[in-house]
Write an enzyme that holds these catalytic residues in place. Structure first.
Site, mmCIF file in Angstrom:
data_model
loop_
_atom_site.group_PDB
_atom_site.id
_atom_site.type_symbol
_atom_site.label_atom_id
_atom_site.label_comp_id
_atom_site.label_asym_id
_atom_site.label_seq_id
_atom_site.Cartn_x
_atom_site.Cartn_y
_atom_site.Cartn_z
ATOM 1 N N PHE A 236 46.550 -32.913 68.502
ATOM 2 C CA PHE A 236 45.837 -31.896 67.715
ATOM 3 C C PHE A 236 45.626 -32.449 66.306
ATOM 4 O O PHE A 236 46.549 -32.462 65.487
ATOM 5 C CB PHE A 236 46.645 -30.597 67.701
ATOM 6 N N ASP A 238 45.332 -32.947 62.848
ATOM 7 C CA ASP A 238 45.533 -32.165 61.627
ATOM 8 C C ASP A 238 45.782 -33.103 60.454
ATOM 9 O O ASP A 238 45.282 -34.222 60.442
ATOM 10 C CB ASP A 238 46.694 -31.177 61.828
ATOM 11 N N ASP A 312 52.301 -34.813 70.648
ATOM 12 C CA ASP A 312 52.019 -34.083 69.409
ATOM 13 C C ASP A 312 53.145 -33.094 69.107
ATOM 14 O O ASP A 312 53.595 -32.975 67.962
ATOM 15 C CB ASP A 312 50.687 -33.342 69.520
#
Length: 339
Positions: A236, A238, A312
């Site tokens: 993910f 970020d 993750d």
């Protein structure tokens, strides 16, 4: 315009052309070896979800899935303007910062009797009501209140149009993680995390993917986690996990980019360097997963079940736990609703 490349393909496309962010083979191998040593540990299984989400309602509760939807819909942009001015929320004697302030605020609201997980309520709540739910213990408010209000009420209206709960909304995708992501992105505009790079439309779908991964985490905790194509999800992308990947040597920033970040330069959403950080993060984790699975096959003669999402789920808390050691590596700062 054509459909964007999917997140994994986007990551590879970007990594092959990147000018300021580089995937380092030696670091990829090092991280894969580190994860191999943890292969029998709970941190690399679905059970790590509850550990990483201690403030979530019990997975068996009716509110758990709607809680996940509310939190992930507002799961973006927690970094403070100044390190000394952090938004803080205290719940049951523990003071939280960053993403955990959001989790604490939503759980606090539930304890106060505010129906914050009910789409009928949050689809039409006022900015003032949300400001009260997200209130900080100090003078520093949670960033982007107006944007959080907009995406939450929009998401609530979509749920009401599709059965009135996150479970009913996601139902038509069956038990297929890829179809779930596609459904979320199609129906809810704020989840369309896309950009253009080198003339090509690309996608990251950070929040849509983490929403599906969190859904899986809850269902797995219930003993109902038979969701197919979880391996389709990427990490993910970020601002916290890229920092960990640089620290661990799987990513390298150019001197120019490192200096720009150290100088506090804000990168706009879609900036070439911002896209390269996120894309190369995705691709480096894909290569880490590939290398890890090869190690498991070669050394243990077994099939590896670790997915990019699980990697993750391991790297994000790792970054939080080692934030002092990696303080010399700046996170990139981008104010947007995507992450």
């Amino acid at each position: 315009m054509d459909s964007p490349l999917l997140p994994r393909e986007s990551g590879q496309f970007i990594a092959e052309r990147s000018r300021d962010v580089f995937v380092e083979e030696e670091g990829v191998t090092k991280v894969a070896e580190m994860l191999y040593s943890l292969r029998h540990d709970d941190v690399l299984t679905a059970s790590c979800w509850k550990t990483a989400n201690p403030l979530a309602p019990a997975p068996t509760s009716d509110q758990a899935l709607n809680w996940v939807f509310v939190v992930d819909t507002m799961n973006f942009s927690f970094w403070p303007e100044k390190e000394t001015q952090q938004c803080e929320v205290t719940y049951k004697g523990t003071t939280y910062t960053g993403y955990m302030t959001l989790c604490a605020a939503i759980t606090r609201a539930m304890k106060e009797g505010i129906p914050i997980t009910d789409p009928k309520y949050f689809s039409q709540m006022s900015v003032e009501q949300l400001a009260h739910v997200l209130r900080s213990d100090n003078e520093t408010p949670m960033p982007m209140l107006q944007e959080r209000h907009q995406v939450l009420t929009e998401g609530g209206r979509v749920l009401l149009e599709h059965g009135g709960s996150f479970r009913s909304f996601i139902g038509p995708a069956g038990s297929d993680a890829r179809k779930m992501v596609e459904l979320v992105v199609e129906k809810i505009p704020s989840y369309r995390d896309e950009a253009t790079y080198e003339g090509k439309k690309i996608s990251f779908y950070k929040r849509a993917q983490i929403l599906v991964a969190d859904f899986w985490g809850v269902m797995e905790a219930r003993g109902e986690g038979d969701i197919v194509s979880m391996d389709w999800l990427t990490m993910f992308a970020d601002y916290r996990v890229p920092q960990a990947l640089v620290y661990l040597g799987a990513l390298r920033y150019s001197d120019a980019l490192m200096q720009a970040l150290k100088n506090g330069e804000l990168l706009s959403s879609g900036d070439r360097r911002e896209v390269e950080i996120r894309g190369c993060s995705i691709w480096s984790v894909e290569l880490i997963k590939e290398r890890l699975c090869k190690l498991v096959q070669e050394r243990d003669g077994e099939t590896c079940s670790v997915t990019s999402a699980i990697i993750d789920f391991y790297l994000w808390p790792y970054a939080k736990q080692h934030h002092k050691e990696m303080a010399h590596i700046p996170i990139h700062h981008t104010r947007c609703v995507y992450y």
